[in-house]
Design a protein around this motif. Structure first.
Motif, short mmCIF file in Angstrom:
data_model
loop_
_atom_site.label_atom_id
_atom_site.label_comp_id
_atom_site.label_asym_id
_atom_site.label_seq_id
_atom_site.Cartn_x
_atom_site.Cartn_y
_atom_site.Cartn_z
N VAL A 294 0.84 -1.20 0.00
CA VAL A 294 0.00 0.00 0.00
C VAL A 294 0.88 1.25 0.00
O VAL A 294 0.59 2.23 -0.69
N VAL A 295 1.95 1.21 0.78
CA VAL A 295 2.88 2.34 0.82
C VAL A 295 3.54 2.55 -0.54
O VAL A 295 3.60 3.67 -1.07
N ASN A 296 4.01 1.45 -1.13
CA ASN A 296 4.71 1.54 -2.42
C ASN A 296 3.80 2.00 -3.55
O ASN A 296 4.27 2.53 -4.56
N ALA A 297 2.49 1.80 -3.37
CA ALA A 297 1.53 2.25 -4.38
C ALA A 297 1.23 3.74 -4.24
O ALA A 297 0.45 4.30 -5.02
N GLY A 298 1.85 4.39 -3.24
CA GLY A 298 1.65 5.82 -3.05
C GLY A 298 0.31 6.18 -2.47
O GLY A 298 -0.21 7.28 -2.70
N VAL B 282 3.52 -8.91 11.45
CA VAL B 282 2.92 -7.79 12.18
C VAL B 282 1.55 -7.45 11.63
O VAL B 282 1.25 -7.68 10.45
N SER B 283 0.67 -6.95 12.49
CA SER B 283 -0.53 -6.26 12.03
C SER B 283 -0.24 -4.78 12.19
O SER B 283 0.49 -4.37 13.11
N GLY B 284 -0.75 -3.96 11.29
CA GLY B 284 -0.36 -2.56 11.34
C GLY B 284 -1.43 -1.60 10.86
O GLY B 284 -2.49 -2.01 10.36
N VAL B 285 -1.12 -0.32 11.03
CA VAL B 285 -2.06 0.74 10.69
C VAL B 285 -1.33 1.81 9.89
O VAL B 285 -0.13 2.04 10.10
N ALA B 286 -2.03 2.46 8.98
CA ALA B 286 -1.45 3.54 8.19
C ALA B 286 -2.54 4.55 7.88
O ALA B 286 -3.74 4.22 7.86
N MET B 287 -2.14 5.80 7.63
CA MET B 287 -3.08 6.84 7.23
C MET B 287 -3.07 6.96 5.71
O MET B 287 -2.01 7.01 5.10
N THR B 288 -4.24 6.99 5.11
CA THR B 288 -4.32 7.10 3.66
C THR B 288 -3.87 8.47 3.18
O THR B 288 -3.92 9.46 3.92
N LYS B 289 -3.45 8.52 1.95
CA LYS B 289 -3.00 9.79 1.37
C LYS B 289 -4.14 10.79 1.29
O LYS B 289 -3.94 12.00 1.48
N GLY C 219 11.05 -6.07 1.18
CA GLY C 219 11.89 -5.91 0.00
C GLY C 219 12.21 -7.22 -0.70
O GLY C 219 12.48 -7.24 -1.91
N ASN C 220 12.15 -8.33 0.04
CA ASN C 220 12.43 -9.66 -0.53
C ASN C 220 11.20 -10.32 -1.14
O ASN C 220 11.30 -11.41 -1.71
N ARG C 221 10.05 -9.68 -1.00
CA ARG C 221 8.80 -10.34 -1.37
C ARG C 221 8.79 -10.82 -2.82
O ARG C 221 8.44 -11.97 -3.10
N ASP C 222 9.12 -9.96 -3.75
CA ASP C 222 9.04 -10.33 -5.17
C ASP C 222 9.98 -11.48 -5.49
O ASP C 222 9.62 -12.41 -6.23
#
Length: 337
Positions: A88-92, A253-260, A321-324
């Protein structure tokens, strides 16, 4: 000014004064089912008076946020797995958040260095082992899963599922590409059946005698124990905290982020600060049988009873970073084939 105009103005002013203030609200897109986060949202509303609207998404969060763009009603996203957070972060689609409270509540290893996401709880990826058919100490590392002695004895969900991709990402970190591919080939050759179902389905297969060990997240033990039918599955296995040969136990981890787009930015920040507080983390961890990460917090007694472990030291952003590369190896060996 005429009497009529004055009367109109005063009437309008009186109407504005009489209208109730619009209550604050925050809109959440969540990959976690509403009943799992309801104890948190209820506690937040009780403490702040801010209404929480939750939209549960089974999949497609990135696509939905992209389609909505700047008009998106979403303020906050809740999800599990570092790869999903990073995607989600990498998608901006998120924005960095600066908050002393967030930085105090969340250790540096469990938050984005740029402030785009913050961890709430962790879970370990463990081995469920048959009490009847697996001796104590017979399996102690993730590398052991590729040992030929387990041929026809392992069950697992899809190798391309986010949880297994993250584990493979950690294996890549510790052993590199060639050894990780060999490990995947070894685990595949030890499978008792084609990868299928979720983590609980693998424990059911152990109970039914289809296999002897499986890989799963810790919290599924709690979920099974609270279910009348599934309790028998849980009672048939031991919880083993494996490690990497040169590391610790794999955690996510479970986590939270604020949308753009966040239309209710102030309320969103209040919610993020609340969610990461020790009080909220313990509520969240208890509801989901996970491990809170704020200083001074503890998992509930049931979870502590499963045993102790030393979390692997790999940075979660390294796993993302290793996902792909991990996914490419999983597909190369045709793990699910």
């Amino acid at each position: 000014m005429s009497v009529n105009i004055k009367s109109t103005i005063f009437a309008a002013a009186a109407t504005m004064i009489a209208l109730p203030a619009v209550a604050e609200e925050v809109n959440v897109y969540s990959y976690r089912q509403p009943d799992l986060i309801k104890p948190l949202t209820d506690a937040f509303t009780e403490e702040t008076g801010i209404k929480v609207n939750v939209a549960y998404l089974e999949k497609g969060m990135i696509e939905r946020l992209q389609a909505e763009g700047s008009r998106s009603p979403a303020d906050v996203i809740l999800t599990v797995d570092i790869s999903r957070l990073a995607a989600v972060v990498n998608a901006g689609l998120t924005q960095p958040v600066e908050s002393d409270a967030l930085n105090t509540n969340v250790p540096a290893d469990f938050r984005d260095p740029e402030g785009h996401w913050f961890g709430l709880t962790t879970r370990a990826r463990i081995i469920y082992a048959s009490k009847d058919r697996v001796a104590e100490g017979e399996v102690t590392t993730y590398e052991d899963l590729a040992d030929p002695k387990w041929e026809g004895r392992i069950c697992t969900r899809s190798g391309t599922h986010a949880y297994n991709v993250a584990l493979t990402s950690a294996m890549l970190h510790h052993h590199g590409e060639a050894e990780t591919q060999a490990w995947l080939e070894g685990v595949k050759s030890n499978l008792a059946r084609k990868p299928q179902g979720n983590d609980r389905a693998q424990v059911k297969a152990i109970w039914a005698g289809e296999c002897d060990i499986s890989v799963g997240n810790t919290y599924y033990m709690g979920k099974m124990l609270e279910d009348d039918e599934q309790k028998a599955w849980a009672d048939s296995v031991n919880v083993i905290f494996p490690t990497f040969e040169n590391g610790g136990t794999h955690v996510n981890v479970s986590g939270v982020a604020m949308t753009k787009a966040a239309p209710n930015k102030e309320a969103a920040l209040k919610m993020m600060e609340f969610l990461t507080s020790p009080k909220a983390q313990e509520i969240y961890a208890a509801a989901n049988y996970e491990y809170p990460i704020a200083a001074g917090t503890e998992a509930i007694e049931l979870v502590q009873g499963w045993g102790t472990f030393e979390a692997d030291g790999v940075n979660l952003m390294t796993l993302a970073g290793n996902r792909d590369a991990a996914l490419k190896l999983i597909e190369t060996v045709d793990f699910d084939g």
